[in-house]
Design a protein around this motif. Sequence first.
Motif, short mmCIF file in Angstrom:
data_model
loop_
_atom_site.label_atom_id
_atom_site.label_comp_id
_atom_site.label_asym_id
_atom_site.label_seq_id
_atom_site.Cartn_x
_atom_site.Cartn_y
_atom_site.Cartn_z
N SER A 96 43.56 39.85 45.40
CA SER A 96 43.65 39.06 46.62
C SER A 96 43.57 37.57 46.32
O SER A 96 43.14 37.16 45.23
N GLU A 97 43.98 36.76 47.28
CA GLU A 97 43.88 35.31 47.11
C GLU A 97 42.44 34.86 46.95
O GLU A 97 42.16 33.89 46.24
N GLU A 98 41.52 35.56 47.61
CA GLU A 98 40.11 35.23 47.48
C GLU A 98 39.63 35.43 46.05
O GLU A 98 38.87 34.62 45.50
N VAL A 99 40.07 36.51 45.43
CA VAL A 99 39.70 36.78 44.04
C VAL A 99 40.28 35.72 43.12
O VAL A 99 39.60 35.20 42.23
N ILE A 100 41.54 35.39 43.31
CA ILE A 100 42.19 34.37 42.48
C ILE A 100 41.47 33.04 42.61
O ILE A 100 41.27 32.31 41.62
N SER A 101 41.05 32.70 43.82
CA SER A 101 40.34 31.45 44.04
C SER A 101 39.02 31.42 43.26
O SER A 101 38.68 30.40 42.63
N LEU A 102 38.30 32.53 43.26
CA LEU A 102 37.05 32.59 42.50
C LEU A 102 37.31 32.52 41.00
O LEU A 102 36.52 31.92 40.26
N GLY A 175 39.34 42.49 40.92
CA GLY A 175 38.34 41.76 41.71
C GLY A 175 37.04 41.56 40.97
O GLY A 175 37.01 41.29 39.78
N LEU A 176 35.94 41.70 41.71
CA LEU A 176 34.60 41.54 41.14
C LEU A 176 33.78 42.79 41.42
O LEU A 176 34.06 43.53 42.37
N THR A 177 32.76 43.00 40.61
CA THR A 177 31.87 44.14 40.85
C THR A 177 30.72 43.77 41.78
O THR A 177 30.04 44.65 42.29
N GLU A 340 33.60 40.36 51.51
CA GLU A 340 33.33 41.30 50.43
C GLU A 340 34.45 42.33 50.28
O GLU A 340 34.81 42.71 49.15
N GLU A 341 35.04 42.75 51.38
CA GLU A 341 36.06 43.79 51.31
C GLU A 341 37.32 43.32 50.58
O GLU A 341 38.13 44.13 50.13
N ALA A 346 35.52 48.58 42.40
CA ALA A 346 34.82 49.31 41.34
C ALA A 346 35.24 48.73 40.00
O ALA A 346 36.37 48.29 39.82
N SER A 347 34.32 48.74 39.04
CA SER A 347 34.63 48.12 37.75
C SER A 347 35.77 48.84 37.05
O SER A 347 36.65 48.22 36.48
#
Length: 452
Positions: A96-102, A175-177, A340-341, A346-347
Amino acid sequence: MTGNSNNTDSRDIKVDIHYLTRVEGHGNIVVDVKEGKLTRCEFQVIESPRFFESMLVDRCIWEAQHLTSRICGICACAHSLASIKAAEDALGIKPSEEVISLRKLLLHTEMMDSHILHVYFLVVPDLLGVKSVMQLIKTHKPLVEMALRMKRMSDYAGEVLAGRHIHPISYVIGGLTQMPSKKGLEKLYKLMLEARRDGDETVKIIKALKFPEFNRPTQYMSLTSEEEYAFYDGDLIINGGRRTKIRDYKKLLTEKVLDYSTAKISTIDNKPYTVGAISRFNNNYDKLNKKAKEVAKELGLKPPCHNPYLNTAIQLVEWVHCLEESIKMMEKILKNGLKEEKIVVASWPKRSQINTLKFMPDTGTGCVEAPRGSLFHQYSIDDTAHITAADCVIPTNQNIGNLEEDMRKIVPELLGTHTQEQITLDLEMLARAYDPCISCATHVLDVKFVNA
Protein backbone atom coordinates in the motif's frame (compact mmCIF):
# COMPACT_ATOMS: atom_id res chain seq x y z
CA MET A 1 48.04 1.17 -16.02
CA THR A 2 50.57 3.96 -15.73
CA GLY A 3 50.36 7.67 -15.13
CA ASN A 4 52.75 10.53 -15.78
CA SER A 5 53.46 13.47 -13.53
CA ASN A 6 53.69 17.00 -14.87
CA ASN A 7 56.32 17.87 -12.26
CA THR A 8 60.03 17.09 -12.07
CA ASP A 9 59.80 14.80 -9.02
CA SER A 10 61.71 11.63 -9.92
CA ARG A 11 61.34 9.82 -6.61
CA ASP A 12 60.83 6.08 -6.36
CA ILE A 13 58.00 5.54 -3.89
CA LYS A 14 56.14 2.48 -2.73
CA VAL A 15 52.90 2.92 -0.81
CA ASP A 16 51.78 -0.24 0.94
CA ILE A 17 48.67 0.22 3.06
CA HIS A 18 47.44 -2.50 5.41
CA TYR A 19 44.55 -2.59 6.20
CA LEU A 20 41.52 -0.60 5.06
CA THR A 21 39.01 -2.11 7.45
CA ARG A 22 35.42 -2.41 6.21
CA VAL A 23 32.34 -4.13 7.51
CA GLU A 24 32.68 -6.71 4.73
CA GLY A 25 36.40 -7.32 5.21
CA HIS A 26 39.88 -5.94 4.77
CA GLY A 27 41.59 -4.11 1.91
CA ASN A 28 45.06 -2.94 0.93
CA ILE A 29 46.16 -0.01 -1.19
CA VAL A 30 49.35 -0.56 -3.16
CA VAL A 31 50.96 2.25 -5.16
CA ASP A 32 54.37 2.07 -6.89
CA VAL A 33 56.12 5.08 -8.38
CA LYS A 34 59.28 4.55 -10.45
CA GLU A 35 61.34 7.60 -11.39
CA GLY A 36 58.36 9.85 -10.89
CA LYS A 37 55.99 7.70 -12.98
CA LEU A 38 53.06 5.74 -11.57
CA THR A 39 53.50 2.09 -12.50
CA ARG A 40 51.09 0.34 -10.10
CA CYS A 41 47.91 1.46 -8.38
CA GLU A 42 45.61 -1.11 -6.78
CA PHE A 43 42.88 -1.32 -4.21
CA GLN A 44 43.10 -4.91 -3.00
CA VAL A 45 40.19 -6.51 -1.17
CA ILE A 46 41.78 -9.52 0.53
CA GLU A 47 39.00 -10.78 2.79
CA SER A 48 37.34 -14.10 1.98
CA PRO A 49 33.88 -13.78 0.37
CA ARG A 50 30.96 -13.94 2.80
CA PHE A 51 28.68 -15.96 0.50
CA PHE A 52 25.37 -14.28 1.38
CA GLU A 53 24.07 -15.02 -2.10
CA SER A 54 24.81 -18.72 -1.62
CA MET A 55 23.15 -18.66 1.80
CA LEU A 56 19.93 -17.42 0.20
CA VAL A 57 19.62 -20.32 -2.24
CA ASP A 58 16.97 -22.86 -1.17
CA ARG A 59 15.63 -20.44 1.45
CA CYS A 60 11.99 -19.44 1.47
CA ILE A 61 11.79 -15.96 -0.03
CA TRP A 62 9.99 -14.68 3.10
CA GLU A 63 13.23 -15.25 5.01
CA ALA A 64 15.45 -13.26 2.65
CA GLN A 65 15.16 -9.79 4.18
CA HIS A 66 16.10 -11.03 7.64
CA LEU A 67 19.26 -12.66 6.28
CA THR A 68 20.32 -9.84 3.96
CA SER A 69 19.93 -7.15 6.59
CA ARG A 70 22.99 -8.77 8.20
CA ILE A 71 25.17 -7.91 5.22
CA CYS A 72 25.82 -4.52 6.81
CA GLY A 73 25.30 -3.13 10.29
CA ILE A 74 25.17 0.45 8.99
CA CYS A 75 22.96 -0.06 5.92
CA ALA A 76 20.81 -2.85 7.34
CA CYS A 77 17.56 -1.05 6.49
CA ALA A 78 18.63 -0.42 2.90
CA HIS A 79 19.52 -4.08 2.43
CA SER A 80 16.25 -5.16 4.01
CA LEU A 81 14.20 -2.84 1.79
CA ALA A 82 16.05 -3.79 -1.41
CA SER A 83 15.49 -7.44 -0.48
CA ILE A 84 11.79 -6.91 0.21
CA LYS A 85 11.32 -5.05 -3.07
CA ALA A 86 13.01 -7.87 -5.00
CA ALA A 87 10.80 -10.44 -3.28
CA GLU A 88 7.63 -8.46 -3.94
CA ASP A 89 8.64 -8.08 -7.59
CA ALA A 90 9.11 -11.87 -7.86
CA LEU A 91 5.83 -12.63 -6.08
CA GLY A 92 3.75 -9.93 -7.78
CA ILE A 93 2.88 -8.24 -4.47
CA LYS A 94 2.22 -4.50 -4.36
CA PRO A 95 2.33 -2.83 -0.94
CA SER A 96 0.00 0.00 0.00
CA GLU A 97 0.98 3.65 -0.31
CA GLU A 98 1.02 3.85 3.48
CA VAL A 99 3.62 1.08 3.63
CA ILE A 100 5.75 2.71 0.94
CA SER A 101 5.62 6.00 2.83
CA LEU A 102 6.90 4.33 6.00
CA ARG A 103 9.66 2.63 4.05
CA LYS A 104 10.78 5.96 2.61
CA LEU A 105 10.77 7.46 6.09
CA LEU A 106 12.90 4.59 7.39
CA LEU A 107 15.34 5.00 4.50
CA HIS A 108 15.59 8.75 5.15
CA THR A 109 16.43 8.18 8.81
CA GLU A 110 19.07 5.55 7.98
CA MET A 111 20.58 7.99 5.49
CA MET A 112 20.85 10.59 8.26
CA ASP A 113 22.32 8.05 10.68
CA SER A 114 25.04 6.89 8.29
CA HIS A 115 25.88 10.34 6.92
CA ILE A 116 26.37 11.98 10.30
CA LEU A 117 28.52 9.05 11.41
CA HIS A 118 30.73 9.49 8.36
CA VAL A 119 30.92 13.28 8.55
CA TYR A 120 31.85 13.59 12.21
CA PHE A 121 33.55 10.34 13.16
CA LEU A 122 35.44 9.44 9.98
CA VAL A 123 36.17 12.71 8.16
CA VAL A 124 36.14 15.69 10.54
CA PRO A 125 39.12 14.43 12.61
CA ASP A 126 41.29 14.62 9.48
CA LEU A 127 40.05 18.10 8.63
CA LEU A 128 40.78 19.28 12.16
CA GLY A 129 44.23 17.70 12.19
CA VAL A 130 43.72 14.96 14.77
CA LYS A 131 44.08 11.19 14.53
CA SER A 132 40.71 10.08 15.86
CA VAL A 133 37.41 11.15 17.31
CA MET A 134 38.78 10.26 20.74
CA GLN A 135 41.15 13.23 20.47
CA LEU A 136 38.22 15.41 19.44
CA ILE A 137 36.63 14.68 22.79
CA LYS A 138 39.53 16.56 24.39
CA THR A 139 39.82 19.38 21.85
CA HIS A 140 36.21 19.77 20.58
CA LYS A 141 33.97 18.17 23.19
CA PRO A 142 30.81 20.20 22.30
CA LEU A 143 31.20 19.09 18.67
CA VAL A 144 31.35 15.41 19.65
CA GLU A 145 28.36 15.81 21.97
CA MET A 146 26.39 17.36 19.13
CA ALA A 147 27.36 14.54 16.75
CA LEU A 148 26.21 11.94 19.26
CA ARG A 149 22.96 13.81 19.79
CA MET A 150 22.28 13.86 16.04
CA LYS A 151 23.06 10.18 15.73
CA ARG A 152 20.85 9.24 18.68
CA MET A 153 17.92 10.87 16.91
CA SER A 154 18.29 8.65 13.85
CA ASP A 155 19.08 5.59 15.97
CA TYR A 156 15.82 6.13 17.82
CA ALA A 157 14.01 6.39 14.48
CA GLY A 158 15.02 2.81 13.70
CA GLU A 159 13.68 1.64 17.05
CA VAL A 160 10.33 3.34 16.52
CA LEU A 161 9.83 2.51 12.87
CA ALA A 162 11.45 -0.91 12.52
CA GLY A 163 11.65 -2.45 15.99
CA ARG A 164 15.34 -1.70 16.54
CA HIS A 165 17.93 0.63 15.00
CA ILE A 166 20.13 -2.16 13.59
CA HIS A 167 18.82 -5.08 11.54
CA PRO A 168 15.12 -4.14 11.24
CA ILE A 169 12.61 -6.82 12.20
CA SER A 170 9.15 -5.38 11.53
CA TYR A 171 9.46 -4.57 7.81
CA VAL A 172 8.50 -7.58 5.70
CA ILE A 173 7.04 -8.49 2.32
CA GLY A 174 3.81 -6.57 1.82
CA GLY A 175 3.96 -4.42 4.93
CA LEU A 176 4.92 -4.45 8.60
CA THR A 177 4.44 -6.97 11.38
CA GLN A 178 3.60 -4.27 13.92
CA MET A 179 2.59 -0.62 14.00
CA PRO A 180 4.94 2.12 15.21
CA SER A 181 3.66 3.40 18.54
CA LYS A 182 2.06 6.84 18.71
CA LYS A 183 4.16 7.73 21.74
CA GLY A 184 7.33 6.74 19.92
CA LEU A 185 6.37 8.73 16.82
CA GLU A 186 5.64 11.83 18.88
CA LYS A 187 9.02 11.59 20.62
CA LEU A 188 10.78 11.03 17.29
CA TYR A 189 9.11 14.09 15.78
CA LYS A 190 10.27 16.21 18.71
CA LEU A 191 13.85 14.94 18.31
CA MET A 192 13.75 15.77 14.60
CA LEU A 193 12.67 19.33 15.29
CA GLU A 194 15.47 19.71 17.83
CA ALA A 195 17.97 18.29 15.30
CA ARG A 196 17.46 21.29 13.03
CA ARG A 197 19.56 23.43 15.34
CA ASP A 198 22.41 20.90 15.32
CA GLY A 199 22.16 20.64 11.54
CA ASP A 200 22.54 24.39 11.16
CA GLU A 201 25.59 24.35 13.43
CA THR A 202 27.10 21.45 11.47
CA VAL A 203 26.78 23.44 8.25
CA LYS A 204 28.80 26.25 9.84
CA ILE A 205 31.46 23.78 10.97
CA ILE A 206 31.84 22.09 7.58
CA LYS A 207 31.85 25.44 5.78
CA ALA A 208 34.86 26.52 7.83
CA LEU A 209 36.89 23.40 7.03
CA LYS A 210 39.11 22.98 3.97
CA PHE A 211 38.76 19.91 1.74
CA PRO A 212 41.56 18.86 -0.63
CA GLU A 213 41.26 20.23 -4.14
CA PHE A 214 41.01 17.52 -6.78
CA ASN A 215 38.84 17.01 -9.83
CA ARG A 216 38.21 14.02 -12.06
CA PRO A 217 34.97 13.78 -14.03
CA THR A 218 33.58 10.26 -14.21
CA GLN A 219 30.32 8.39 -14.70
CA TYR A 220 27.83 9.18 -11.92
CA MET A 221 25.04 6.64 -11.50
CA SER A 222 22.04 6.78 -9.19
CA LEU A 223 18.31 6.35 -9.00
CA THR A 224 16.24 9.21 -10.38
CA SER A 225 12.55 10.07 -10.20
CA GLU A 226 10.33 12.79 -11.60
CA GLU A 227 8.49 13.05 -8.27
CA GLU A 228 11.26 13.35 -5.67
CA TYR A 229 14.94 13.19 -4.81
CA ALA A 230 15.15 9.46 -5.36
CA PHE A 231 16.18 7.12 -2.57
CA TYR A 232 13.49 4.43 -2.67
CA ASP A 233 12.41 4.05 -6.29
CA GLY A 234 12.90 5.25 -9.85
CA ASP A 235 15.06 4.48 -12.88
CA LEU A 236 18.83 4.33 -13.06
CA ILE A 237 20.44 7.41 -14.58
CA ILE A 238 24.01 8.20 -15.64
CA ASN A 239 25.29 11.78 -15.73
CA GLY A 240 21.76 13.19 -15.90
CA GLY A 241 20.99 11.53 -19.23
CA ARG A 242 21.09 7.83 -20.03
CA ARG A 243 18.31 5.91 -18.26
CA THR A 244 17.87 2.21 -17.51
CA LYS A 245 15.05 0.31 -15.80
CA ILE A 246 15.96 -1.33 -12.50
CA ARG A 247 15.28 -4.85 -13.70
CA ASP A 248 17.73 -4.27 -16.59
CA TYR A 249 20.67 -3.41 -14.31
CA LYS A 250 22.64 -6.46 -15.47
CA LYS A 251 22.52 -5.13 -19.03
CA LEU A 252 24.07 -1.89 -17.78
CA LEU A 253 26.65 -3.05 -15.24
CA THR A 254 29.46 -5.48 -15.89
CA GLU A 255 31.17 -7.20 -12.96
CA LYS A 256 34.61 -8.72 -13.22
CA VAL A 257 37.12 -10.33 -10.91
CA LEU A 258 40.69 -9.07 -10.63
CA ASP A 259 43.62 -11.28 -9.70
CA TYR A 260 44.60 -9.03 -6.79
CA SER A 261 41.16 -8.67 -5.21
CA THR A 262 38.43 -10.96 -3.92
CA ALA A 263 35.81 -8.27 -4.60
CA LYS A 264 34.09 -7.89 -7.94
CA ILE A 265 34.74 -4.65 -9.81
CA SER A 266 31.81 -3.04 -11.62
CA THR A 267 32.04 -1.02 -14.83
CA ILE A 268 29.66 0.64 -17.27
CA ASP A 269 30.77 0.43 -20.90
CA ASN A 270 34.10 -0.92 -19.59
CA LYS A 271 34.67 2.29 -17.66
CA PRO A 272 34.57 2.89 -13.88
CA TYR A 273 31.72 4.80 -12.31
CA THR A 274 30.74 6.03 -8.91
CA VAL A 275 27.61 5.81 -6.79
CA GLY A 276 26.58 7.55 -3.58
CA ALA A 277 25.85 11.08 -2.44
CA ILE A 278 27.92 12.84 -5.11
CA SER A 279 26.17 10.88 -7.87
CA ARG A 280 22.71 11.53 -6.46
CA PHE A 281 23.55 15.23 -6.09
CA ASN A 282 24.84 15.52 -9.66
CA ASN A 283 21.86 13.67 -11.14
CA ASN A 284 19.02 14.92 -8.94
CA TYR A 285 19.98 18.36 -7.63
CA ASP A 286 16.75 19.95 -8.89
CA LYS A 287 14.72 17.62 -6.64
CA LEU A 288 16.42 18.69 -3.41
CA ASN A 289 14.13 20.63 -1.09
CA LYS A 290 14.59 24.36 -0.53
CA LYS A 291 16.55 24.05 2.72
CA ALA A 292 18.99 21.53 1.23
CA LYS A 293 19.62 23.77 -1.79
CA GLU A 294 20.32 26.68 0.54
CA VAL A 295 22.87 24.56 2.41
CA ALA A 296 24.49 23.47 -0.87
CA LYS A 297 24.84 27.12 -1.87
CA GLU A 298 26.30 28.06 1.51
CA LEU A 299 28.88 25.29 1.17
CA GLY A 300 29.74 26.35 -2.38
CA LEU A 301 28.39 23.16 -3.93
CA LYS A 302 26.72 22.98 -7.31
CA PRO A 303 26.28 20.25 -9.91
CA PRO A 304 28.15 18.76 -11.54
CA CYS A 305 30.69 18.27 -8.76
CA HIS A 306 33.81 16.36 -9.82
CA ASN A 307 35.77 16.46 -6.54
CA PRO A 308 35.29 13.13 -4.69
CA TYR A 309 36.52 14.68 -1.43
CA LEU A 310 33.36 16.82 -1.42
CA ASN A 311 31.19 13.72 -1.21
CA THR A 312 31.25 14.30 2.54
CA ALA A 313 29.95 17.86 2.26
CA ILE A 314 27.24 16.62 -0.11
CA GLN A 315 26.27 14.02 2.49
CA LEU A 316 25.52 16.93 4.82
CA VAL A 317 23.28 18.45 2.13
CA GLU A 318 21.45 15.12 1.92
CA TRP A 319 21.21 14.98 5.73
CA VAL A 320 19.39 18.32 5.71
CA HIS A 321 17.14 17.18 2.85
CA CYS A 322 16.28 13.93 4.65
CA LEU A 323 15.56 15.71 7.93
CA GLU A 324 13.17 18.19 6.34
CA GLU A 325 11.42 15.50 4.31
CA SER A 326 11.15 13.29 7.40
CA ILE A 327 9.61 16.12 9.41
CA LYS A 328 6.97 16.61 6.69
CA MET A 329 6.24 12.87 6.66
CA MET A 330 5.97 12.80 10.43
CA GLU A 331 3.59 15.76 10.49
CA LYS A 332 1.32 13.97 8.02
CA ILE A 333 1.40 10.76 10.04
CA LEU A 334 0.68 12.51 13.35
CA LYS A 335 -2.14 14.53 11.79
CA ASN A 336 -3.89 11.72 9.89
CA GLY A 337 -2.80 8.68 11.84
CA LEU A 338 -1.85 5.27 10.47
CA LYS A 339 -4.44 2.73 9.34
CA GLU A 340 -3.40 -0.64 10.67
CA GLU A 341 -5.42 -2.59 8.11
CA LYS A 342 -3.36 -1.03 5.30
CA ILE A 343 0.00 -1.61 6.96
CA VAL A 344 0.20 -4.71 9.12
CA VAL A 345 0.58 -8.12 7.46
CA ALA A 346 1.71 -11.54 8.65
CA SER A 347 5.49 -11.84 8.49
CA TRP A 348 5.29 -14.85 6.18
CA PRO A 349 3.05 -17.87 5.54
CA LYS A 350 3.53 -20.83 7.81
CA ARG A 351 5.81 -23.53 6.43
CA SER A 352 2.89 -25.93 6.25
CA GLN A 353 1.04 -23.41 4.11
CA ILE A 354 3.98 -22.79 1.78
CA ASN A 355 4.27 -26.51 1.08
CA THR A 356 0.68 -26.56 -0.17
CA LEU A 357 0.79 -23.31 -2.15
CA LYS A 358 1.90 -22.96 -5.73
CA PHE A 359 3.68 -19.89 -7.06
CA MET A 360 4.65 -18.73 -10.51
CA PRO A 361 8.42 -19.15 -10.95
CA ASP A 362 9.82 -15.69 -11.58
CA THR A 363 12.74 -13.32 -11.03
CA GLY A 364 12.36 -10.13 -9.00
CA THR A 365 14.66 -7.12 -8.74
CA GLY A 366 14.85 -4.48 -6.03
CA CYS A 367 16.98 -1.36 -5.81
CA VAL A 368 17.22 1.44 -3.25
CA GLU A 369 19.80 4.11 -2.57
CA ALA A 370 21.84 3.02 0.42
CA PRO A 371 23.92 5.80 2.01
CA ARG A 372 26.88 4.72 -0.11
CA GLY A 373 24.93 4.37 -3.34
CA SER A 374 22.68 2.22 -5.50
CA LEU A 375 22.09 -1.20 -3.96
CA PHE A 376 20.68 -4.10 -5.97
CA HIS A 377 19.06 -7.37 -4.90
CA GLN A 378 17.71 -9.89 -7.40
CA TYR A 379 16.11 -13.26 -6.62
CA SER A 380 14.71 -16.07 -8.74
CA ILE A 381 12.09 -18.35 -7.15
CA ASP A 382 10.56 -21.70 -8.00
CA ASP A 383 6.92 -22.76 -7.69
CA THR A 384 7.30 -23.23 -3.92
CA ALA A 385 8.61 -19.66 -3.42
CA HIS A 386 12.10 -20.90 -2.60
CA ILE A 387 15.07 -19.00 -3.97
CA THR A 388 16.96 -20.70 -6.79
CA ALA A 389 19.40 -17.88 -7.54
CA ALA A 390 20.39 -14.60 -5.86
CA ASP A 391 22.47 -11.59 -6.82
CA CYS A 392 23.47 -8.67 -4.60
CA VAL A 393 25.48 -5.74 -5.98
CA ILE A 394 26.90 -3.59 -3.19
CA PRO A 395 27.73 0.15 -3.51
CA THR A 396 31.24 -0.17 -2.06
CA ASN A 397 32.19 -2.69 -4.73
CA GLN A 398 30.81 -0.44 -7.44
CA ASN A 399 33.03 2.38 -6.20
CA ILE A 400 36.31 0.44 -6.04
CA GLY A 401 37.20 0.86 -9.71
CA ASN A 402 36.52 4.58 -9.56
CA LEU A 403 38.60 4.96 -6.41
CA GLU A 404 41.51 3.33 -8.23
CA GLU A 405 41.12 5.74 -11.15
CA ASP A 406 41.12 8.69 -8.74
CA MET A 407 44.32 7.37 -7.18
CA ARG A 408 45.93 6.98 -10.61
CA LYS A 409 45.24 10.64 -11.31
CA ILE A 410 46.00 12.17 -7.93
CA VAL A 411 49.30 10.44 -7.08
CA PRO A 412 51.26 12.03 -9.97
CA GLU A 413 49.68 15.40 -9.14
CA LEU A 414 50.89 15.19 -5.54
CA LEU A 415 54.45 14.03 -6.18
CA GLY A 416 56.03 17.38 -6.92
CA THR A 417 54.33 19.45 -4.24
CA HIS A 418 53.58 17.16 -1.29
CA THR A 419 55.69 15.49 1.36
CA GLN A 420 55.26 11.80 2.07
CA GLU A 421 53.18 12.66 5.13
CA GLN A 422 50.88 14.90 3.07
CA ILE A 423 50.50 12.25 0.35
CA THR A 424 49.64 9.72 3.03
CA LEU A 425 46.91 11.92 4.46
CA ASP A 426 45.47 12.76 1.04
CA LEU A 427 45.25 9.07 0.11
CA GLU A 428 43.61 8.25 3.43
CA MET A 429 41.10 11.05 2.98
CA LEU A 430 40.40 10.00 -0.61
CA ALA A 431 39.52 6.49 0.55
CA ARG A 432 37.35 7.86 3.34
CA ALA A 433 35.60 10.27 0.97
CA TYR A 434 33.94 7.27 -0.67
CA ASP A 435 32.47 6.43 2.75
CA PRO A 436 33.73 2.84 2.82
CA CYS A 437 31.56 0.59 4.90
CA ILE A 438 33.21 0.98 8.30
CA SER A 439 31.16 1.06 11.51
CA CYS A 440 33.69 1.59 14.25
CA ALA A 441 37.04 2.90 12.93
CA THR A 442 38.07 6.47 12.27
CA HIS A 443 41.72 6.28 11.22
CA VAL A 444 41.19 3.59 8.63
CA LEU A 445 44.56 3.46 6.87
CA ASP A 446 48.06 2.83 8.13
CA VAL A 447 50.30 4.06 5.29
CA LYS A 448 53.99 3.17 5.07
CA PHE A 449 56.35 4.58 2.42
CA VAL A 450 59.22 2.27 1.51
CA ASN A 451 61.86 3.39 -0.98
CA ALA A 452 61.77 0.98 -3.92
